[in-house]
Write a protein that holds these residues in place. Structure first.
Motif, PDB file in Angstrom:
ATOM      1  N   TRP A 295      22.298  26.330  30.332  1.00  0.00           N
ATOM      2  CA  TRP A 295      22.787  27.219  30.147  1.00  0.00           C
ATOM      3  C   TRP A 295      22.064  27.683  28.027  1.00  0.00           C
ATOM      4  O   TRP A 295      22.192  28.981  28.301  1.00  0.00           O
ATOM      5  CB  TRP A 295      24.589  27.037  29.442  1.00  0.00           C
TER       6      TRP A 295
ATOM      7  N   TYR B 200      30.288  35.126  35.454  1.00  0.00           N
ATOM      8  CA  TYR B 200      31.393  34.079  34.808  1.00  0.00           C
ATOM      9  C   TYR B 200      31.371  35.903  34.108  1.00  0.00           C
ATOM     10  O   TYR B 200      32.260  35.838  33.333  1.00  0.00           O
ATOM     11  CB  TYR B 200      30.646  33.000  33.635  1.00  0.00           C
ATOM     12  N   LEU B 201      29.785  36.735  33.697  1.00  0.00           N
ATOM     13  CA  LEU B 201      30.012  37.562  32.817  1.00  0.00           C
ATOM     14  C   LEU B 201      31.319  38.820  33.774  1.00  0.00           C
ATOM     15  O   LEU B 201      32.273  39.458  32.919  1.00  0.00           O
ATOM     16  CB  LEU B 201      29.239  38.238  32.323  1.00  0.00           C
TER      17      LEU B 201
ATOM     18  N   ARG C  65      33.768  37.842  35.390  1.00  0.00           N
ATOM     19  CA  ARG C  65      35.550  37.410  35.448  1.00  0.00           C
ATOM     20  C   ARG C  65      36.051  38.146  33.916  1.00  0.00           C
ATOM     21  O   ARG C  65      37.104  37.988  34.040  1.00  0.00           O
ATOM     22  CB  ARG C  65      35.139  35.976  35.607  1.00  0.00           C
ATOM     23  N   TRP C  66      34.479  37.309  33.219  1.00  0.00           N
ATOM     24  CA  TRP C  66      35.441  37.459  31.570  1.00  0.00           C
ATOM     25  C   TRP C  66      35.272  39.597  31.803  1.00  0.00           C
ATOM     26  O   TRP C  66      36.658  39.886  31.126  1.00  0.00           O
ATOM     27  CB  TRP C  66      33.763  37.921  30.389  1.00  0.00           C
ATOM     28  N   LEU C  67      34.557  39.981  32.318  1.00  0.00           N
ATOM     29  CA  LEU C  67      35.717  40.727  31.626  1.00  0.00           C
ATOM     30  C   LEU C  67      36.060  41.812  32.810  1.00  0.00           C
ATOM     31  O   LEU C  67      36.916  43.052  32.576  1.00  0.00           O
ATOM     32  CB  LEU C  67      33.766  42.876  33.290  1.00  0.00           C
ATOM     33  N   ASN C  68      36.664  40.871  33.691  1.00  0.00           N
ATOM     34  CA  ASN C  68      37.493  41.450  34.793  1.00  0.00           C
ATOM     35  C   ASN C  68      39.135  41.122  33.900  1.00  0.00           C
ATOM     36  O   ASN C  68      40.257  41.769  33.985  1.00  0.00           O
ATOM     37  CB  ASN C  68      37.600  40.927  36.163  1.00  0.00           C
ATOM     38  N   ARG C  69      38.963  40.234  33.534  1.00  0.00           N
ATOM     39  CA  ARG C  69      40.300  39.243  32.248  1.00  0.00           C
ATOM     40  C   ARG C  69      39.999  40.797  31.423  1.00  0.00           C
ATOM     41  O   ARG C  69      41.244  40.767  30.997  1.00  0.00           O
ATOM     42  CB  ARG C  69      39.823  37.988  31.657  1.00  0.00           C
ATOM     43  N   ARG C  70      39.417  41.144  30.536  1.00  0.00           N
ATOM     44  CA  ARG C  70      39.363  42.050  29.566  1.00  0.00           C
ATOM     45  C   ARG C  70      40.380  43.265  30.270  1.00  0.00           C
ATOM     46  O   ARG C  70      41.042  44.041  29.509  1.00  0.00           O
ATOM     47  CB  ARG C  70      38.049  42.695  29.016  1.00  0.00           C
ATOM     48  N   ARG C  71      39.755  43.145  30.868  1.00  0.00           N
ATOM     49  CA  ARG C  71      39.986  45.175  31.707  1.00  0.00           C
ATOM     50  C   ARG C  71      41.370  44.713  32.204  1.00  0.00           C
ATOM     51  O   ARG C  71      42.843  45.077  31.455  1.00  0.00           O
ATOM     52  CB  ARG C  71      39.099  45.387  33.215  1.00  0.00           C
TER      53      ARG C  71
ATOM     54  N   SER D   5      43.928  42.720  30.456  1.00  0.00           N
ATOM     55  CA  SER D   5      44.967  42.860  29.592  1.00  0.00           C
ATOM     56  C   SER D   5      44.465  43.951  28.987  1.00  0.00           C
ATOM     57  O   SER D   5      45.571  44.172  28.105  1.00  0.00           O
ATOM     58  CB  SER D   5      43.798  41.869  28.485  1.00  0.00           C
TER      59      SER D   5
END
Length: 84
Positions: free
Chosen positions: A27, A70-71, A73-79, A81
């Motif tokens: 990472w 991972y980016l 997934r993170w953007l999808n979770r933010r959208r 929420s």
């Protein structure tokens, strides 16, 4: 071969070498590859044209696919929420 193409080839070789390092370094190395790859991509596109820029973008995305997953997934979770 232009300087930007040579640097892009060296970037790909460096990414391949980093791939055989221990996983705990992946990472840190991925972030440094991203930080160096973005300006290199701009330089390559400026010097060699948009076709080579797109080819280098595809090569970089295939090399750094897990940070992109991972980016996404993170953007999808933010959208989700925010309720959109």
């Amino acid at each position: 071969m232009t300087l930007s193409l040579l640097l892009a080839c060296l970037w790909v070789l460096l990414a391949a070498v980093i791939g055989v390092l221990p996983e705990k370094l992946h990472w840190i190395a991925a972030f440094s590859l991203i930080a160096s790859g973005i300006p290199l991509l701009g330089f390559l596109t400026y010097q060699s044209g948009p076709l080579w820029g797109l080819i280098a973008l595809a090569a970089g995305a295939s090399t750094l696919r897990w940070p992109l997953f991972y980016l996404g997934r993170w953007l999808n979770r933010r959208r989700r929420s925010t309720g959109e």
